[in-house]
Design an enzyme around this catalytic site. Sequence first.
Site, PDB file in Angstrom:
ATOM      1  N   HIS A 106      -3.879   6.836   1.469  1.00  0.00           N
ATOM      2  CA  HIS A 106      -4.118   5.518   0.887  1.00  0.00           C
ATOM      3  C   HIS A 106      -5.507   5.074   1.347  1.00  0.00           C
ATOM      4  O   HIS A 106      -5.841   5.176   2.521  1.00  0.00           O
ATOM      5  CB  HIS A 106      -3.051   4.536   1.348  1.00  0.00           C
ATOM      6  CG  HIS A 106      -3.462   3.108   1.187  1.00  0.00           C
ATOM      7  ND1 HIS A 106      -3.882   2.601  -0.021  1.00  0.00           N
ATOM      8  CD2 HIS A 106      -3.570   2.102   2.083  1.00  0.00           C
ATOM      9  CE1 HIS A 106      -4.209   1.333   0.140  1.00  0.00           C
ATOM     10  NE2 HIS A 106      -4.039   0.999   1.413  1.00  0.00           N
TER      11      HIS A 106
ATOM     12  N   ASN B 223     -10.165  -1.026  -1.588  1.00  0.00           N
ATOM     13  CA  ASN B 223      -8.749  -0.753  -1.366  1.00  0.00           C
ATOM     14  C   ASN B 223      -7.975  -1.314  -2.568  1.00  0.00           C
ATOM     15  O   ASN B 223      -7.963  -2.516  -2.790  1.00  0.00           O
ATOM     16  CB  ASN B 223      -8.331  -1.429  -0.053  1.00  0.00           C
ATOM     17  CG  ASN B 223      -6.862  -1.259   0.281  1.00  0.00           C
ATOM     18  OD1 ASN B 223      -6.037  -1.010  -0.588  1.00  0.00           O
ATOM     19  ND2 ASN B 223      -6.536  -1.421   1.552  1.00  0.00           N
TER      20      ASN B 223
ATOM     21  N   CYS C 114       0.819  -1.222   0.000  1.00  0.00           N
ATOM     22  CA  CYS C 114       0.000   0.000   0.000  1.00  0.00           C
ATOM     23  C   CYS C 114       0.851   1.269   0.000  1.00  0.00           C
ATOM     24  O   CYS C 114       0.373   2.333  -0.372  1.00  0.00           O
ATOM     25  CB  CYS C 114      -0.944   0.002   1.194  1.00  0.00           C
ATOM     26  SG  CYS C 114      -1.996  -1.445   1.194  1.00  0.00           S
TER      27      CYS C 114
HETATM   28  C1  LIG Z   1     -10.993  -5.906   8.600  1.00  0.00           C
HETATM   29  C2  LIG Z   1     -11.907  -5.141   9.519  1.00  0.00           C
HETATM   30  C3  LIG Z   1     -12.906  -4.369   8.707  1.00  0.00           C
HETATM   31  C4  LIG Z   1     -12.610  -6.111  10.406  1.00  0.00           C
HETATM   32  O1  LIG Z   1     -13.425  -5.411  11.318  1.00  0.00           O
HETATM   33  P1  LIG Z   1     -13.349  -5.783  12.849  1.00  0.00           P
HETATM   34  O2  LIG Z   1     -14.348  -4.963  13.548  1.00  0.00           O
HETATM   35  O3  LIG Z   1     -11.936  -5.641  13.289  1.00  0.00           O
HETATM   36  O4  LIG Z   1     -13.828  -7.257  12.822  1.00  0.00           O
HETATM   37  P2  LIG Z   1     -13.130  -8.554  13.388  1.00  0.00           P
HETATM   38  O5  LIG Z   1     -11.997  -8.965  12.483  1.00  0.00           O
HETATM   39  O6  LIG Z   1     -12.821  -8.363  14.842  1.00  0.00           O
HETATM   40  O7  LIG Z   1     -14.309  -9.548  13.222  1.00  0.00           O
HETATM   41  C5  LIG Z   1     -15.541  -9.359  13.877  1.00  0.00           C
HETATM   42  C6  LIG Z   1     -16.492 -10.393  13.394  1.00  0.00           C
HETATM   43  O8  LIG Z   1     -16.876 -10.088  12.043  1.00  0.00           O
HETATM   44  C7  LIG Z   1     -16.682 -11.241  11.231  1.00  0.00           C
HETATM   45  N1  LIG Z   1     -16.354 -10.821   9.864  1.00  0.00           N
HETATM   46  C8  LIG Z   1     -15.140 -10.600   9.315  1.00  0.00           C
HETATM   47  N2  LIG Z   1     -15.291 -10.244   8.041  1.00  0.00           N
HETATM   48  C9  LIG Z   1     -16.610 -10.217   7.786  1.00  0.00           C
HETATM   49  C10 LIG Z   1     -17.367  -9.912   6.643  1.00  0.00           C
HETATM   50  N3  LIG Z   1     -16.813  -9.542   5.485  1.00  0.00           N
HETATM   51  N4  LIG Z   1     -18.714  -9.989   6.741  1.00  0.00           N
HETATM   52  C11 LIG Z   1     -19.320 -10.335   7.879  1.00  0.00           C
HETATM   53  N5  LIG Z   1     -18.638 -10.657   9.005  1.00  0.00           N
HETATM   54  C12 LIG Z   1     -17.300 -10.587   8.949  1.00  0.00           C
HETATM   55  C13 LIG Z   1     -15.550 -11.977  11.886  1.00  0.00           C
HETATM   56  O9  LIG Z   1     -15.561 -13.326  11.504  1.00  0.00           O
HETATM   57  C14 LIG Z   1     -15.876 -11.792  13.332  1.00  0.00           C
HETATM   58  O10 LIG Z   1     -16.877 -12.701  13.684  1.00  0.00           O
HETATM   59  P3  LIG Z   1     -16.906 -13.381  15.148  1.00  0.00           P
HETATM   60  O11 LIG Z   1     -17.037 -12.259  16.113  1.00  0.00           O
HETATM   61  O12 LIG Z   1     -18.086 -14.264  15.061  1.00  0.00           O
HETATM   62  O13 LIG Z   1     -15.590 -14.101  15.251  1.00  0.00           O
HETATM   63  C15 LIG Z   1     -11.106  -4.156  10.407  1.00  0.00           C
HETATM   64  O14 LIG Z   1     -10.319  -4.877  11.338  1.00  0.00           O
HETATM   65  C16 LIG Z   1     -10.230  -3.260   9.628  1.00  0.00           C
HETATM   66  O15 LIG Z   1     -10.713  -2.417   8.923  1.00  0.00           O
HETATM   67  N6  LIG Z   1      -8.914  -3.389   9.761  1.00  0.00           N
HETATM   68  C17 LIG Z   1      -7.971  -2.667   8.978  1.00  0.00           C
HETATM   69  C18 LIG Z   1      -7.835  -3.382   7.672  1.00  0.00           C
HETATM   70  C19 LIG Z   1      -7.151  -2.564   6.635  1.00  0.00           C
HETATM   71  O16 LIG Z   1      -7.294  -1.378   6.547  1.00  0.00           O
HETATM   72  N7  LIG Z   1      -6.380  -3.261   5.820  1.00  0.00           N
HETATM   73  C20 LIG Z   1      -5.704  -2.684   4.756  1.00  0.00           C
HETATM   74  C21 LIG Z   1      -4.476  -2.012   5.230  1.00  0.00           C
HETATM   75  S1  LIG Z   1      -3.645  -1.364   3.892  1.00  0.00           S
END
Ligand SMILES: CC(C)(COP(=O)(O)OP(=O)(O)OC[C@H]1O[C@@H](n2cnc3c(N)ncnc32)[C@H](O)[C@@H]1OP(=O)(O)O)[C@@H](O)C(=O)NCCC(=O)NCCS
Length: 349
Positions: free
Chosen positions: A276, A306, A114
């Site tokens: 980004h 993204n 990224c």
């Molecule tokens: C990825 C992201 C959106 C996940 O959101 P979160 O609130 O952290 O969610 P978690 O990973 O803790 O997961 C919470 C629940 O949602 C579920 N989940 C994950 N992806 C899912 C999706 N696409 N749809 C529905 N549920 C989903 C998980 O399985 C988890 O379920 P559980 O509680 O039953 O185990 C978030 O962590 C994020 O934005 N992180 C930064 C990622 C990023 O910017 N990456 C690129 C960097 S360049």
Amino acid sequence: MFQSKIAGIGFYVPEKVVTNNDLIKVMDTTDEWIQERTGIKERRYGEKHKETSATMGAEAARIAVERAGITMEDVDFIIFATLSPDYFFPGCGVLMQRILRLNGIGALDIRNQCSGFVYGLSIADQFVKTGMYKNVLLVGSEFHSPGLDFSTRGRNVTVIFGDGAGAVLIQPTTEEGKGILSTHLHADGDYAEKLAYINPGCHTGAHGQMERYAYPDQEFGGAFITEKMIEDEDLFPNMDGQFVFKFAVKKFPEVIMEALQKNGFSTEDIDMLVPHQANLRISQFVQRLLKLRDDQVWNNIQKYGNTTAASIPIALCEAWEAGKVKEGDLVCLAAFGSGFTWASALIRW
Ligand SMILES: CC(C)(COP(=O)(O)OP(=O)(O)OC[C@H]1O[C@@H](n2cnc3c(N)ncnc32)[C@H](O)[C@@H]1OP(=O)(O)O)[C@@H](O)C(=O)NCCC(=O)NCCS
């Protein structure tokens, strides 16, 4: 020493629009979940058998070169940033070079995910400043969709990413105080596996994960892709989303402030911040922390997801096309991503 400037900019996104509701057909997710956590409504996917990171990069490059008012033959160096290359090797730089018929000039591939575009901008800036090159074509392009896990297991990563490309043409300028004012590059390999695409690969478990990969007991070969990787479906990107989030909201403001302080500016001086497009919640968090107004920040993740190395040039180009980046504006680019890597650039447009 010269200074360097962005003389032309372009972007290309594939035609196929994939909405959150399209993804519901193949995995257990919802439009509400995706929008609430990431801000994303839809993304583009490239066309199989036709489009790749190299072909999309070439489309964006043609626009950037034309807008710079030069011809393709004037380009004297290529820098290509991607984490979704067409081949394991050679890199996309030479593949795009072949498409654009730029054979003979140097082509450099960079692997900074990224942050790839800002790293590339910094490299281009150094080459142009020293007078080594006069028309550097810098491309960030990603064809993520063929390599994502479309089962429910991969949903936390897959819903975030989209395909597309952005390009800039970097030239020298003698105008005082204009162009790229500074670039700031950082990385911390302690977190390499927090957001990574590990298999297949030549790591042979050497980074401490021998059990996970169960290498076959043979003297030579057999370790790049193993039966166990295939059985376990361990052939996709993985991400510790919450960890990435926490690191990103710390590093984005730090690296933005570093660029401003280096040049004697404050957040109020920013005309446009192009972060980004990792996640809308990350951008909004950074905006609030730095007390930036809505008109000082460009977000388009809602439409494209993204797009990793392509996200900054796509967003910058859109902002420029919309008349929101104008001659004389102070533009800040900021990136964070896999590596971890993070970087910023300050530009007087
Ligand atoms: C990825 C992201 C959106 C996940 O959101 P979160 O609130 O952290 O969610 P978690 O990973 O803790 O997961 C919470 C629940 O949602 C579920 N989940 C994950 N992806 C899912 C999706 N696409 N749809 C529905 N549920 C989903 C998980 O399985 C988890 O379920 P559980 O509680 O039953 O185990 C978030 O962590 C994020 O934005 N992180 C930064 C990622 C990023 O910017 N990456 C690129 C960097 S360049």
